[in-house]
Design an enzyme around this catalytic site. Structure first.
Site, PDB file in Angstrom:
ATOM      1  N   GLY A   1       0.812  -1.209   0.000  1.00  0.00           N
ATOM      2  CA  GLY A   1       0.000   0.000   0.000  1.00  0.00           C
ATOM      3  C   GLY A   1       0.844   1.257   0.000  1.00  0.00           C
ATOM      4  CB  SER A   2       4.178   1.995   1.459  1.00  0.00           C
ATOM      5  OG  SER A   2       3.905   1.772   2.817  1.00  0.00           O
TER       6      SER A   2
ATOM      7  CE1 TYR B   1       2.295   4.002   8.545  1.00  0.00           C
ATOM      8  CE2 TYR B   1       1.090   2.782   6.873  1.00  0.00           C
ATOM      9  CZ  TYR B   1       2.272   3.057   7.533  1.00  0.00           C
ATOM     10  OH  TYR B   1       3.429   2.405   7.182  1.00  0.00           O
TER      11      TYR B   1
ATOM     12  CG  ASP C   1      -4.881   4.413   2.176  1.00  0.00           C
ATOM     13  OD1 ASP C   1      -5.062   3.189   1.992  1.00  0.00           O
ATOM     14  OD2 ASP C   1      -3.899   4.869   2.786  1.00  0.00           O
ATOM     15  CD  GLU C   2     -12.032   1.589   0.081  1.00  0.00           C
ATOM     16  OE1 GLU C   2     -12.372   0.408   0.206  1.00  0.00           O
ATOM     17  OE2 GLU C   2     -12.774   2.554   0.392  1.00  0.00           O
ATOM     18  CB  VAL C   3      -4.006   0.145   1.931  1.00  0.00           C
ATOM     19  CG1 VAL C   3      -2.987  -0.882   2.394  1.00  0.00           C
ATOM     20  CG2 VAL C   3      -3.542   0.809   0.639  1.00  0.00           C
ATOM     21  CE  LYS C   4      -4.383  -1.663   9.875  1.00  0.00           C
ATOM     22  NZ  LYS C   4      -3.657  -0.857  10.878  1.00  0.00           N
TER      23      LYS C   4
ATOM     24  CB  THR D   1      12.808  -5.331 -10.963  1.00  0.00           C
ATOM     25  OG1 THR D   1      13.727  -4.252 -11.132  1.00  0.00           O
ATOM     26  CG2 THR D   1      13.147  -6.442 -11.950  1.00  0.00           C
TER      27      THR D   1
END
Length: 435
Positions: free
Chosen positions: A109-110, A136, A236-239, A293
């Site tokens: 997510g970062s 965050y 931000d739906e990462v968490k 990569t």
């Protein structure tokens, strides 16, 4: 013979550790983790939601096995393969939006947030990022610099960032939560009207800042302001996304369709995978400006496709809504039991639940008690961490059973009672700094 934890201390860098108790695990199945001595622990964190389908899920095992057996290379940097293209197509089908859109694939997510932020700055030729206090969004680059949690901890804020107060219904200002919302929106309007805002990045539920659930309609009103000023909103739906809040996407609660949506954690089913979905005009240029990569590699993208298919076909969002209600009800049923006066608030959506621990006399946050409770819960057979200093973040796998939800409440209730009664060794707890 040294313990696994002692061996870790001797070789792994401290800068990548966030420890709350000496957790050693050698295997996992479903919502259960197993320690080297065979003790079984109920996982109420899902590795900060990354193991959203639990441990050893057959769909993930099959996807990894198939992909590894004859992997066409190790990334999507300079070649295309079926699963990277397929995952992007799957995401575009599942994420609402208009016009021509693209998908960025990354590792966490970062990087998804960092790339989205940088792309917005380039596309609009504007620099300033609006974010929230105690937010965050990542541990690298611009994403780290606009994360309120990191800034709170002493990391230098991005020089072109502005942090707004996130409305907290449990701890409103003197004039109440409705006025807090008005004040926040007026402040946002002032900055947006200035013409320097590249984007506004928002968590639909403030996670690491204390699992704060904003008032209904707040995200919608923020988005309306962004649209009025032609500023893209990054959700931000990462968490908190992909089934956890009881809907497929957390932004659905307010009926919002963000310009950009970022994903991570559960998307990879425990493997490194992230994504950003947004307009082609933002994510297509400049070419080769976000290179990793092994991003888009065949193994992780195969797993990502399996995760999305499982969440949809097994209706895990609906299951999270149902099991989450049972878990919250079971926690509220602790009222009147020993230590329950230390529970200030229980809040959440679906299987994203925050339990706020307070001083029973003043109602003030009690971070010391939170550290003791998560330590005692580990001793009693559950893995749970705290965020925002004093809030237990309860984010178990989406496959949590009803019986496990009831047992989770029992363990947490006992841990709170024991900690409140002074049965937890402060000196032992102090060895683990947590946040």
């Amino acid at each position: 013979m040294s313990t696994l934890y002692e061996r870790d201390a001797a070789v792994l860098a401290g800068i990548e550790k966030l420890r709350f108790f000496p957790l050693e695990v050698v295997s996992g199945q479903g919502s259960t983790l197993t320690t080297p001595d065979g003790r079984q622990l109920l996982d109420l964190s899902a590795t900060w939601t990354a193991s959203g389908l639990g441990h050893g899920h057959p769909a993930i095992v099959e996807a990894v096995t198939r992909a590894v057996r004859a992997a066409p290379g190790a990334g999507g940097l300079s070649a295309v393969h079926p699963d990277s293209v397929g995952l992007a197509e799957d995401l575009l089908a599942l994420v609402p939006g208009d016009g021509e859109r693209r998908v960025y694939l990354g590792h966490a997510g970062s990087d998804a947030n960092d790339v989205a932020l940088r792309a917005c700055r380039h596309a609009g030729a504007r620099r300033t990022v609006l974010s929230f206090e105690h937010s965050y969004h990542g541990g690298v680059g611009v994403a780290m610099g606009v994360s309120g949690v990191h800034v709170d901890a002493g990391v230098a804020a991005d020089p072109d960032s502005v942090f707004l107060p996130y409305p907290n219904p449990f701890r409103p200002g003197h004039s109440g939560i409705e006025q807090d919302v008005v004040d926040c929106l007026e402040l946002a309007e002032r900055y947006l009207a200035g013409g320097s805002i590249a984007c506004f990045i928002v968590e639909p539920i403030l996670s690491d800042g204390g699992l704060v659930v904003p008032p209904d309609g707040f995200l919608r009103r923020i988005h309306e302001l962004c649209r009025a000023h032609g500023v893209p909103m990054i959700c931000d739906e990462v968490k908190m996304g992909l089934g956890r809040p009881g809907t497929l996407h957390a932004f659905e609660h307010d009926g919002v369709v963000p310009e950009i949506v970022t994903f991570g954690k559960v998307l990879g089913g425990g493997l490194p995978l992230s994504a950003a979905v947004g307009p082609a005009e933002i994510l297509d240029a400049p070419p080769a400006s976000a290179l990793l990569t092994t991003a888009g590699n065949p193994v992780c993208t195969a797993v990502g496709r399996a995760v999305l298919d499982t969440i949809v076909t097994e209706q895990l969002a609906d299951r999270a809504a149902k099991t989450g209600t049972l878990l919250q009800d079971s926690l509220r049923a602790l009222a009147g039991s020993p230590g329950a006066d230390r529970i200030g608030d229980i809040r959440g959506r679906g299987l994203a639940i925050g339990l706020e621990l307070v001083d029973s006399a003043t109602g003030a946050p009690d971070p010391r008690l939170a550290a003791q409770v998560v330590y005692r819960a580990w001793e009693l057979g559950a893995v749970v961490y705290y965020v925002g200093g004093n809030v237990l973040e309860i984010t178990p796998p989406l496959i949590l059973t009803d019986a496990e939800a009831v047992r989770a409440a029992e363990i947490l209730g006992a841990a709170i009672a024991d900690a409140a009664a002074g049965k937890v060794d402060d000196e032992e707890v102090a060895k683990y700094a947590g946040w």
